[in-house]
Design an enzyme around this catalytic site. Structure first.
Site, PDB file in Angstrom:
ATOM      1  N   HIS A   1       0.835  -1.204   0.000  1.00 58.86           N
ATOM      2  CA  HIS A   1       0.000   0.000   0.000  1.00 58.86           C
ATOM      3  C   HIS A   1       0.877   1.265   0.000  1.00 58.86           C
ATOM      4  O   HIS A   1       0.710   2.147  -0.852  1.00 58.86           O
ATOM      5  CB  HIS A   1      -0.908  -0.037   1.233  1.00 58.86           C
ATOM      6  CG  HIS A   1      -1.850   1.119   1.341  1.00 58.86           C
ATOM      7  ND1 HIS A   1      -3.155   1.066   0.912  1.00 58.86           N
ATOM      8  CD2 HIS A   1      -1.673   2.368   1.824  1.00 58.86           C
ATOM      9  CE1 HIS A   1      -3.742   2.227   1.123  1.00 58.86           C
ATOM     10  NE2 HIS A   1      -2.863   3.042   1.686  1.00 58.86           N
ATOM     11  N   GLU A   2       1.799   1.317   0.949  1.00 57.49           N
ATOM     12  CA  GLU A   2       2.642   2.516   1.060  1.00 57.49           C
ATOM     13  C   GLU A   2       3.547   2.685  -0.153  1.00 57.49           C
ATOM     14  O   GLU A   2       3.871   3.814  -0.539  1.00 57.49           O
ATOM     15  CB  GLU A   2       3.476   2.464   2.345  1.00 57.49           C
ATOM     16  CG  GLU A   2       2.655   2.486   3.640  1.00 57.49           C
ATOM     17  CD  GLU A   2       1.696   3.664   3.725  1.00 57.49           C
ATOM     18  OE1 GLU A   2       2.022   4.739   3.192  1.00 57.49           O
ATOM     19  OE2 GLU A   2       0.599   3.489   4.307  1.00 57.49           O
TER      20      GLU A   2
ATOM     21  N   HIS B   1       1.903   4.908  -2.614  1.00 59.15           N
ATOM     22  CA  HIS B   1       2.095   6.337  -2.297  1.00 59.15           C
ATOM     23  C   HIS B   1       3.510   6.787  -2.671  1.00 59.15           C
ATOM     24  O   HIS B   1       3.713   7.854  -3.252  1.00 59.15           O
ATOM     25  CB  HIS B   1       1.884   6.574  -0.796  1.00 59.15           C
ATOM     26  CG  HIS B   1       0.449   6.517  -0.348  1.00 59.15           C
ATOM     27  ND1 HIS B   1      -0.513   7.348  -0.870  1.00 59.15           N
ATOM     28  CD2 HIS B   1      -0.181   5.755   0.580  1.00 59.15           C
ATOM     29  CE1 HIS B   1      -1.685   7.096  -0.279  1.00 59.15           C
ATOM     30  NE2 HIS B   1      -1.504   6.130   0.606  1.00 59.15           N
TER      31      HIS B   1
END
Lengths: 501, 501
Positions: free
Chosen positions: B269-270, B273
């Protein structure tokens, strides 16, 4: 001084503005730590821009003409001694900053970053020529800086730089102290080496020493000295240093799994720096008089812990216990054997590995050379040769390459001319403070041997740390030891430890 | 637009000033990361002052009246599209900042730090009442902020806050999208749960999974996705996040030694980003148009990697291989079994642990409540009760305590009202982007299954990252997917994966 009708409004506003400048300095300090400990390699360019921008902002806040008016206003107000000291120190800091044009400050900041990066590669490759052009460019900017400060402060150019690291110190003073040293140190080095030649060599270390265990041992030693782990931490970096701020102290070290002593000594040294910062007066936070005095006193604090306490016979007893506790007993950890290792004198090439007897020779060499570089008596091109000749002259050894010679220290490649003398001035101050501490606390060494090392720190906290920079180096030493900075206590210390001990 | 006689001097000076503001933002970002990852506990107060001071300095640089004149001047210059976008975005940012008086900004910054600290203790103690007064004070300041922004921007107060996280987004738009969702999502949740009730439960994990090995596995997954380790790093923190700057990306995660999947999913997920930041156009560094668009698109990037790629059947094949490589084979790592675990639907209490089907219900609850709080339709006192009622209504479960209820998320306690909707808007955008990516790259899933996951990232880099914020969210989505933000692709994705798959 006339009583203001409205209290010390100028002074208050001055401190409010100084606080902002101080907080920007805190930010730079945290980023500096991050740069050495955490930052990925390719992020260096972005970080350099951050540092440059913070430096420019600090400059703008400091040179703002309103600051000048507030300083004048404050001098007309009813200020106590500490407040007067605040204004005087701030005025001096502003004068120094105003002397440096903004373009020069930016050029210096950038060239420092660039030269430091090239230096790392050059040192790894043992290739001085690779960094010499960058060093020459940086040195030209440092000379501009020194000339500008010289005009503004009415000091000789070298003194103007020295004053930035150690306020009020002058080359004339350093010359006199180093001249004194040079009359007895060479003989003392030889006598110490002769004397230890009949001692058995310290037993070698037996085994490998896990970094994680050394880390726990180091933190235990820090805790015994009173390091505040709720507002500080210990991490790893290539070169040990103490960064951060008094409310958030970032100490670093490195561990050698073949040698459980070298990393520990680095920790003890840095803890001295850390405790000075931690012990600064919280009541004068964000005021000029609440900061440390200068690098001589700072270095005295690290050397007080490392040289005066930890490497003493009593310190060896303490450390012997710690090491045996974490790694089990072995001959090298016996107090007497460990003590011989901690007090081994050797003519070496590397300053940071030098014992306290030969260390001043390393410093005197650098002092001599950097004065030459600044005065154009020595060219960047001729530095390696001058270095080799100086080492031969002062220590009787010649480095086989420049990595063991003029590439070993970061200072010049980071634009720091005028810093080196403070190491040996600090050693003198440490000896002077320790002599007084031992007179005032007859059981000091017994307590250190028993691991009650915070006793020494408590004394120092009261006498030195809590003063901040209310007084200059000499004033403070005179208040605490009865005499300004001098070589006497240092000589008595070395003779007592290495000739009579 | 008239041609300036001297080129775009106003624009150039504007960008020079914006660069300074941007660099101060970089500094804040690095310190924020440090605060979550490295900083000792008792240093929080000093850090809060550093953040407050940086915020004030940024404000001063931005609201400076000369900036206004430069913006006006720049509009008269001959600017290309990207330059015009720079000026428009900067003008908007300045307008937002000018609306907030300096005193309010300081009060907000301080109250955020205070409330966040009290929230941590209250959440640990499951004691909402302990933090409610601080939350009420913070909310009062946020209302002041919203009112001030509302006047300045001509937006409703909630829209004014939302606009700070996701430019151009409005509550009217969110209402419409969430109303659409609410017509089909409850049924879809029930249908997905019914459908999986006949599947065997995913096999439990067998053994303990060393954090160090999980860390290596995580870094290997990051590397496969193209994370630039020369200008970024992975560390640990209580809550995974991505901080730092595009040139120095600081990603964090946490590892659970009983569950080798949850930390890995956080990393994936990160990484979404992180790659968005890393892929922003270097040619427009330190320009408003070179930054990310807003939180909806940012979240779409993390969810594209985590939900659309990693949790797909193809993603399960990839991750199965990675886990088997590092921990050896076991039934729980079989692609099909792992896939069932990655796509398990459950009505739970905690948003960050929710699957993608129930997640929008968590967000709709928070959206409903924060609009009530801001409009004074809901009091801080009544929040726990309203939370429980909303959970019952939207998900059919009632949290047993406030730690599993209204204390679970940091956002409100950090003053962030208007942020929550972007999670679900991001999920919609991710589905829309993934649908187009799969149409344009027929072999996308095959490549993901083979571990060639950077193929998906490369597509996104070209279509989204490299654009910076040249276009708003809807414009960009329309350019890439042919349609502005809508629920269609998200619905097709959920139905395809959870009902037909």
């Amino acid at each position: 001084m006339t009583m203001s009708m409205h209290g010390n409004l100028s002074y208050q506003e001055l401190m409010r503005r100084y606080r902002r400048i101080g907080i920007l300095g805190e930010v730079s300090s945290m980023l500096h730590w991050d740069g050495a400990v955490m930052m990925p390699e390719a992020s260096a360019a972005a970080r350099a821009e951050q540092h440059a921008e913070l430096a420019i902002l600090k400059r703008e806040l400091l040179v703002d003409s309103r600051m000048g008016a507030l300083i004048e206003g404050a001098w007309d107000e009813d200020l106590d001694d500490a407040q007067q000291r605040d204004v005087a120190l701030l005025e001096r800091q502003r004068l120094r900053m105003m002397a440096i044009p903004s373009d020069l400050l930016t050029a210096l900041t950038r060239q420092k970053s660039k030269t430091e990066i090239e230096w790392r590669a050059a040192r790894a490759a043992k290739d001085y020529k690779a960094v010499a052009p960058a060093l020459a460019r940086l040195l030209a900017l440092v000379k501009e800086q020194a000339a500008a400060l010289s005009d503004s402060l009415g000091l000789d150019p070298y003194d103007a730089l020295l004053d930035g690291f150690d306020p009020e110190m002058t080359a004339e003073r350093v010359d006199a102290l180093f001249l004194d040293l040079s009359t007895w140190l060479p003989e003392l080095i030889q006598a110490a080496i002769d004397r230890q030649s009949t001692d058995p060599a310290p037993p070698p270390f037996d085994g490998s020493f896990a970094a994680a265990t050394q880390h726990r041992l180091g933190e235990q030693a820090m805790a015994a000295l009173g390091f505040p782990f709720d507002k500080g931490r210990l991490d790893l970096s290539t070169h040990p240093f103490t960064g951060g701020i008094p409310q958030d102290i970032r100490m670093t070290t490195r561990w050698d799994e073949a040698d459980p002593v070298s990393g520990l000594l680095a920790v003890l040294h840095e803890t001295g720096h850390a405790l000075y910062e931690a012990g600064l007066p919280a009541s004068r936070i964000h005021r000029p008089s609440g900061r440390s005095v200068g690098m001589t006193l700072h270095e005295s604090q690290s050397l007080f812990i490392e040289m005066q306490m930890a490497r003493s016979p009593a310190g060896a007893v303490w450390l012997s216990g710690l090491m045996t506790e974490h790694f089990g007993p072995q001959p090298a950890f016996e107090p007497e054997a460990l003590g011989r290792r901690l007090r081994r004198v050797e003519r070496g090439f590397i300053r940071v590995e030098a014992d306290e007897v030969t260390y001043p020779a390393h410093v005197m060499l650098r002092y001599r050379l950097e004065r030459g570089l600044l005065a154009d008596d020595l060219s960047v091109h001729d530095l390696p040769e001058a270095w080799a000749a100086g080492m031969e002259d002062l220590l009787g050894v010649t480095p086989p390459d420049d990595a063991l010679g003029c590439l070993q220290d970061i200072h010049w490649y980071d634009g720091a001319i005028g810093y080196f003398p403070t190491y040996t001035l600090g050693a003198m101050a440490a000896a002077q403070l320790a002599e007084t501490a031992r007179m005032e606390m007859a059981d000091l060494d017994a307590r250190v041997a028993a691991g009650e090392v915070e006793a020494a720190v408590a004394w120092m906290r009261e006498k030195v740390h809590a003063e901040g920079s209310l007084h200059g180096t000499d004033d403070l030493l005179t208040r605490v030891t009865g005499r300004p900075l001098e070589t006497g206590a240092f000589r008595r210390h070395l003779e007592g430890r290495y000739l009579d001990g």
